[in-house]
Scaffold this motif. Structure first.
Motif, PDB file in Angstrom:
ATOM      1  N   LEU A 146      -6.409  -2.823   4.019  1.00  0.00           N
ATOM      2  CA  LEU A 146      -5.778  -3.084   2.781  1.00  0.00           C
ATOM      3  C   LEU A 146      -6.509  -2.452   1.623  1.00  0.00           C
ATOM      4  O   LEU A 146      -5.816  -1.774   0.764  1.00  0.00           O
ATOM      5  N   LEU A 147      -7.952  -2.484   1.455  1.00  0.00           N
ATOM      6  CA  LEU A 147      -8.699  -1.637   0.868  1.00  0.00           C
ATOM      7  C   LEU A 147      -8.432  -0.181   0.629  1.00  0.00           C
ATOM      8  O   LEU A 147      -8.229   0.416  -0.200  1.00  0.00           O
ATOM      9  N   ILE A 148      -8.295   0.388   1.770  1.00  0.00           N
ATOM     10  CA  ILE A 148      -8.009   1.774   2.096  1.00  0.00           C
ATOM     11  C   ILE A 148      -6.631   2.135   1.462  1.00  0.00           C
ATOM     12  O   ILE A 148      -6.453   3.196   0.742  1.00  0.00           O
ATOM     13  N   LEU A 149      -5.757   1.039   1.838  1.00  0.00           N
ATOM     14  CA  LEU A 149      -4.532   1.459   1.175  1.00  0.00           C
ATOM     15  C   LEU A 149      -4.324   1.356  -0.312  1.00  0.00           C
ATOM     16  O   LEU A 149      -3.721   2.166  -1.057  1.00  0.00           O
ATOM     17  N   VAL A 150      -5.145   0.348  -0.943  1.00  0.00           N
ATOM     18  CA  VAL A 150      -5.276   0.060  -2.352  1.00  0.00           C
ATOM     19  C   VAL A 150      -5.777   1.506  -3.032  1.00  0.00           C
ATOM     20  O   VAL A 150      -5.348   1.755  -4.077  1.00  0.00           O
ATOM     21  N   ALA A 151      -6.965   1.800  -2.411  1.00  0.00           N
ATOM     22  CA  ALA A 151      -7.590   3.026  -3.049  1.00  0.00           C
ATOM     23  C   ALA A 151      -6.789   4.289  -2.973  1.00  0.00           C
ATOM     24  O   ALA A 151      -6.680   5.027  -3.811  1.00  0.00           O
ATOM     25  N   ALA A 152      -6.070   4.367  -2.002  1.00  0.00           N
ATOM     26  CA  ALA A 152      -4.923   5.539  -1.955  1.00  0.00           C
ATOM     27  C   ALA A 152      -3.904   5.438  -2.819  1.00  0.00           C
ATOM     28  O   ALA A 152      -3.505   6.126  -3.657  1.00  0.00           O
ATOM     29  N   LEU A 206      -3.293   8.126  -6.053  1.00  0.00           N
ATOM     30  CA  LEU A 206      -1.785   8.641  -6.109  1.00  0.00           C
ATOM     31  C   LEU A 206      -1.401   8.168  -7.678  1.00  0.00           C
ATOM     32  O   LEU A 206      -0.839   9.011  -8.385  1.00  0.00           O
ATOM     33  N   ALA A 207      -1.451   7.011  -7.945  1.00  0.00           N
ATOM     34  CA  ALA A 207      -0.873   6.775  -9.104  1.00  0.00           C
ATOM     35  C   ALA A 207      -1.680   7.437 -10.549  1.00  0.00           C
ATOM     36  O   ALA A 207      -0.910   7.676 -11.278  1.00  0.00           O
ATOM     37  N   ALA A 208      -2.937   7.754 -10.256  1.00  0.00           N
ATOM     38  CA  ALA A 208      -3.648   8.315 -11.373  1.00  0.00           C
ATOM     39  C   ALA A 208      -3.509   9.693 -11.342  1.00  0.00           C
ATOM     40  O   ALA A 208      -3.927  10.338 -12.350  1.00  0.00           O
TER      41      ALA A 208
END
Length: 407
Positions: A28-34, A38-40
């Motif tokens: 979940l942390l990997i997905l959140v960081a990705a 992407l958002a930034a």
């Protein structure tokens, strides 16, 4: 009937592990960081920044005037509260309660904080980067345990326990570092108020008050007092947790039950929200010069090189000199692989990175790049080492634990 030991079963084993082991929180942390990256760096970058850094229309606390501050100073207090509960439980009834059992992880954690800091200072050259020395000194429990979870039961249980204990001791060190080195000024009146609140909470413990609400209410009061002292407010979470009684008057668990209730919220809500708010770095605004600055390289080198060298060498010396025993059923290559995994510094490193360079968003973003790069390299390298060097017990039996029949 399909062969239970077919190649497809082996291929999809890591996928199954995402849902049945320690891996879920780390993935979940990997997905959140990705998602944050992407958002930034997407057309939504403006909205992403406005969401977390835009002034709030209304806030009950003037110091917390944007959502980013509420997350880092407020929501993360819950994470630190859970860390404090875990630390107290380990010190009283867990692995850290036995002097012999705590020797190795405490020594490894200390070396695993000193060596990355030394590598960081050597690579960065100090100067304006000096205050970031503690950034690569932290290990992310959820992320590191998540990578181990992907390996199923390949890794000996003793090494899982070793990694968890090292990470807990590491968290204790990180909290002390934040309190001692990232507190520029202290307001005495609020400090005295904080001490009084802690004294009252200790008094509740001594009187064996067995209901939670007085502790939780005073924990909120303590958080507000610490917020105004100049010490980072999240320290209140750790201190408040240490006052929670281990057991109720009737002998039933109090601290452990509270920890088990809060841990999922911390792992699956608090930390991911923190990660999404802090991992987003706009590469467009940095430029090639910033990407080549010493700071990202120093942090990445501290995590990738410093962590594994510090921890593995400390374990090797301790075992060879007889100071401590090697984890049961673990080979030196497996210990090395776990030492590499300790270079995953996502949550606490991001947190310290924001404290190390206040008022300098460029350096904060550079620090994030170093943290994400170093953590990713450590995760991939550690996984590969353990995948290639550990045994494969899950391939020796079917889902019911039976040995496969010969053709």
């Amino acid at each position: 009937m399909a062969n239970q030991n077919s190649p497809l079963r082996s291929i999809f084993a890591p996928v199954r592990a995402l849902f049945v082991s320690d891996a879920s929180a780390g993935v979940l942390l990997i997905l959140v960081a990705a998602a944050a990256m992407l958002a930034a760096n997407s057309p939504l970058a403006g909205e992403y920044r406005q969401l977390f850094y835009g002034d709030l229309a209304w806030t009950p606390i003037a110091k917390l005037d944007d959502l980013h501050l509420w997350i880092n100073d407020g929501l993360m207090a819950i994470f630190f509260f859970v860390v404090g509960l875990e630390v107290k439980r380990e010190l009283i009834s867990g692995q850290l309660a036995d002097p012999m059992k705590r020797r190795l992880p405490v020594l490894a954690a200390a070396a695993g904080m000193f060596a990355p800091a030394a590598v960081y200072m050597l690579v960065s050259g100090g100067g304006q980067y000096t205050s970031g020395w503690a950034i690569p000194a932290a290990t992310d429990i959820a992320f590191a345990m998540g990578v181990l979870g992907l390996l199923g039961n390949r890794v000996p249980a003793s090494l899982r326990l070793f990694l968890l204990t090292v990470a807990i001791v590491d968290d204790i060190g990180a909290v002390m570092v934040i309190a001692l080195f990232y507190t520029p000024t202290i307001k005495l009146v609020w400090l005295v108020a904080s001490v009084v609140v802690v004294g009252l909470m200790v008094g509740l413990n001594k009187m064996r008050v067995s209901v939670l609400w007085p502790y939780l209410l005073m924990a909120v009061v303590l958080w507000y007092c610490v917020l105004n002292t100049g010490v980072h407010a999240t320290i209140a979470g750790v201190v408040a947790a240490l006052t929670i009684p281990m057991q109720r008057r009737d002998g039933n668990s109090m601290l452990e039950k509270l920890e088990h209730s809060l841990a999922p919220w911390s792992a699956y809500l608090v930390v991911p929200v923190f990660g999404f708010a802090n991992a987003g770095v706009s590469l467009q605004g940095l430029g090639i010069e910033a990407l080549l600055d010493p700071l990202p390289y120093a942090i990445a080198a501290g995590l990738v090189v410093g962590k594994q060298v510090g921890i593995f060498s400390a374990v090797w010396i301790a075992v060879k000199t007889g100071f401590a025993q090697k984890p049961d059923h673990a080979t030196w290559m497996e210990i090395y692989g776990v030492s590499v995994l300790c270079g995953i510094g996502f949550t606490m490193s991001l947190f310290i990175g924001g404290l190390a360079f206040p008022g300098n968003p460029l350096l904060v973003d550079e620090a994030k790049i170093g943290i994400l790069t170093g953590s990713a390299i450590s995760a991939i390298l550690g996984y590969i080492v353990l995948r290639l060097t550990t045994t494969h017990p899950e391939e020796d039996c079917d889902d019911q634990g039976n040995q496969p029949s010969e053709a």
